[in-house]
Design a protein around this motif. Sequence first.
Motif, PDB file in Angstrom:
ATOM      1  N   TYR A  41       2.870   6.983   2.185  1.00  0.00           N
ATOM      2  CA  TYR A  41       2.687   7.216   3.592  1.00  0.00           C
ATOM      3  C   TYR A  41       3.958   8.321   3.778  1.00  0.00           C
ATOM      4  O   TYR A  41       4.623   8.377   4.799  1.00  0.00           O
ATOM      5  N   HIS A  54     -12.282  -4.224   4.563  1.00  0.00           N
ATOM      6  CA  HIS A  54     -11.313  -3.524   5.169  1.00  0.00           C
ATOM      7  C   HIS A  54     -11.757  -3.479   6.771  1.00  0.00           C
ATOM      8  O   HIS A  54     -12.713  -3.152   7.077  1.00  0.00           O
ATOM      9  N   MET A  82     -13.413  -8.040  -1.285  1.00  0.00           N
ATOM     10  CA  MET A  82     -12.545  -7.178  -0.587  1.00  0.00           C
ATOM     11  C   MET A  82     -13.256  -6.484   0.656  1.00  0.00           C
ATOM     12  O   MET A  82     -14.443  -6.374   0.394  1.00  0.00           O
ATOM     13  N   LYS A 134     -16.025  -4.389  -3.054  1.00  0.00           N
ATOM     14  CA  LYS A 134     -15.791  -4.189  -1.609  1.00  0.00           C
ATOM     15  C   LYS A 134     -16.938  -4.337  -0.768  1.00  0.00           C
ATOM     16  O   LYS A 134     -18.051  -3.688  -1.125  1.00  0.00           O
ATOM     17  N   PRO A 141      -0.575  -4.814   3.316  1.00  0.00           N
ATOM     18  CA  PRO A 141      -0.269  -4.005   4.360  1.00  0.00           C
ATOM     19  C   PRO A 141       0.599  -2.658   4.031  1.00  0.00           C
ATOM     20  O   PRO A 141       0.827  -2.375   2.767  1.00  0.00           O
ATOM     21  N   GLY A 142       0.300  -1.758   4.692  1.00  0.00           N
ATOM     22  CA  GLY A 142       0.934  -0.153   4.497  1.00  0.00           C
ATOM     23  C   GLY A 142       1.934  -0.346   5.547  1.00  0.00           C
ATOM     24  O   GLY A 142       2.968  -0.052   5.505  1.00  0.00           O
ATOM     25  N   VAL A 182       0.848  -1.428   0.152  1.00  0.00           N
ATOM     26  CA  VAL A 182       0.168   0.084   0.095  1.00  0.00           C
ATOM     27  C   VAL A 182       0.877   1.358  -0.025  1.00  0.00           C
ATOM     28  O   VAL A 182       1.722   1.447   0.962  1.00  0.00           O
TER      29      VAL A 182
HETATM   30  C1  LIG Z   1      -4.580   2.203   4.118  1.00  0.00           C
HETATM   31  C2  LIG Z   1      -5.284   0.847   3.882  1.00  0.00           C
HETATM   32  C3  LIG Z   1      -4.774  -0.470   3.925  1.00  0.00           C
HETATM   33  C4  LIG Z   1      -3.256  -0.545   4.784  1.00  0.00           C
HETATM   34  O1  LIG Z   1      -3.523  -0.159   6.078  1.00  0.00           O
HETATM   35  P1  LIG Z   1      -2.463  -0.311   7.072  1.00  0.00           P
HETATM   36  O2  LIG Z   1      -3.002  -0.127   8.347  1.00  0.00           O
HETATM   37  O3  LIG Z   1      -1.342   0.976   6.914  1.00  0.00           O
HETATM   38  O4  LIG Z   1      -1.640  -1.749   6.796  1.00  0.00           O
HETATM   39  C5  LIG Z   1      -5.291  -1.496   3.503  1.00  0.00           C
HETATM   40  N1  LIG Z   1      -6.306  -1.422   2.831  1.00  0.00           N
HETATM   41  C6  LIG Z   1      -7.149  -0.287   2.659  1.00  0.00           C
HETATM   42  C7  LIG Z   1      -8.452  -0.430   2.048  1.00  0.00           C
HETATM   43  C8  LIG Z   1      -6.487   0.869   2.894  1.00  0.00           C
HETATM   44  O5  LIG Z   1      -7.318   2.063   2.987  1.00  0.00           O
END
Ligand SMILES: *Cc1c(COP(=O)(O)O)cnc(C)c1O
Length: 356
Positions: free
Chosen positions: A39, A159, A157, A123, A208-209, A33
């Motif tokens: 970031y 979140h 998907m 989503k 992962p971000g 991500v």
């Molecule tokens: C930002 C984001 C992520 C990554 O989130 P982290 O907490 O930084 O790992 C994954 N999926 C979606 C949809 C996001 O917006």
Amino acid sequence: MSRPLVARIDLSALRNNLAVVRRAAPHARIWSVVKANAYGHGLDRVWSALNQTDGFAMLNIEEAILLRERGWKGPVLMMEGFFHSDELSIFDRYRLTTALHSNWQLKALEAAKLSAPIDVYLKINSGMNRLGFAPGTLTTLWQKLQNMTNVGDMTLMTHFADAESPDGITAPLHCINQAAEGIDCPRSLANSAATLWHPETHYQWVRPGIILYGASPSGQWQDVATTGIQPVMSLESEIIGIQQLQSGSRVGYGGRFSAAEPLRIGIVAGGYADGYPRLAPDGTPIWVDGVRTRTLGKISMDMLAVDLTPCEHAGIGSRVELWGKQIKIDDVAGQAGTVGYELMCALAPRVPVMTD
Ligand SMILES: *Cc1c(COP(=O)(O)O)cnc(C)c1O
């Protein structure tokens, strides 16, 4: 010589962190991500260090185009899809995978004239109530999409709102599993927290971000300290002034800090106009001349003050780490009532950036 404040980006740490993710989720593919200009690290600066990834995920079309222009031929996922239907021609041209979270997007995709089908991430809202279709509509939507000529490969998907908590994924995962009953669909569910702490969420693709950048999804460095991830961004500067305080002397705007005894302090070139949090209280950790010490007084726009009591040898020109390898960004953020994510993303444009 110019102002000594710089941000350093450690590309080998970034590579290391991707390898940590790979070990944590060995059977999944990885969307790295890179939203919000990776970031705050600079997408153009860092993306090639992540070239072992399976795909890049973001939400700005400009960032996706940049990756294509730099030669990235692999998958690119737009996590919020297109914002207006006229962007679909760009999705088509650059071969971007789109999230679909709303009915208007579905209709726009159905009506679009594309050169080839585009891949879709459907989503589902599993409880965060931000973007996504209601779980109960999944079966119908899945069938409808399968029959659309503009739709290529499909993935489910969601979140997670609370993957940091031990049982934060129980309800959303149950919700997804129930909604997807009877459909054979690849899934992408896991953010950093779920990638690290909930292997049952990995499925085909993880997203992962924050852990790629070497900070904790929980905001607590201790939660990731043993994973092997390393901080990528360091904010470094120097002492540019020294003051000898008498007992009762005050420091900075409003005189918030008052010395109880004589005290030597240093003035650091770095303030909130650089992205250091103005809300950092007295006592926020900072690294000066190889020693951990603390900030004193309010953070100014361009400067902040530090206690030199533990740093006997420090003087003008001594090296300072505001955050980085020694002082974790999570610790500074925590003191200021925020999270590492915000501090990274808020690195100010005026700060020169160097890559190691
Ligand atoms: C930002 C984001 C992520 C990554 O989130 P982290 O907490 O930084 O790992 C994954 N999926 C979606 C949809 C996001 O917006």
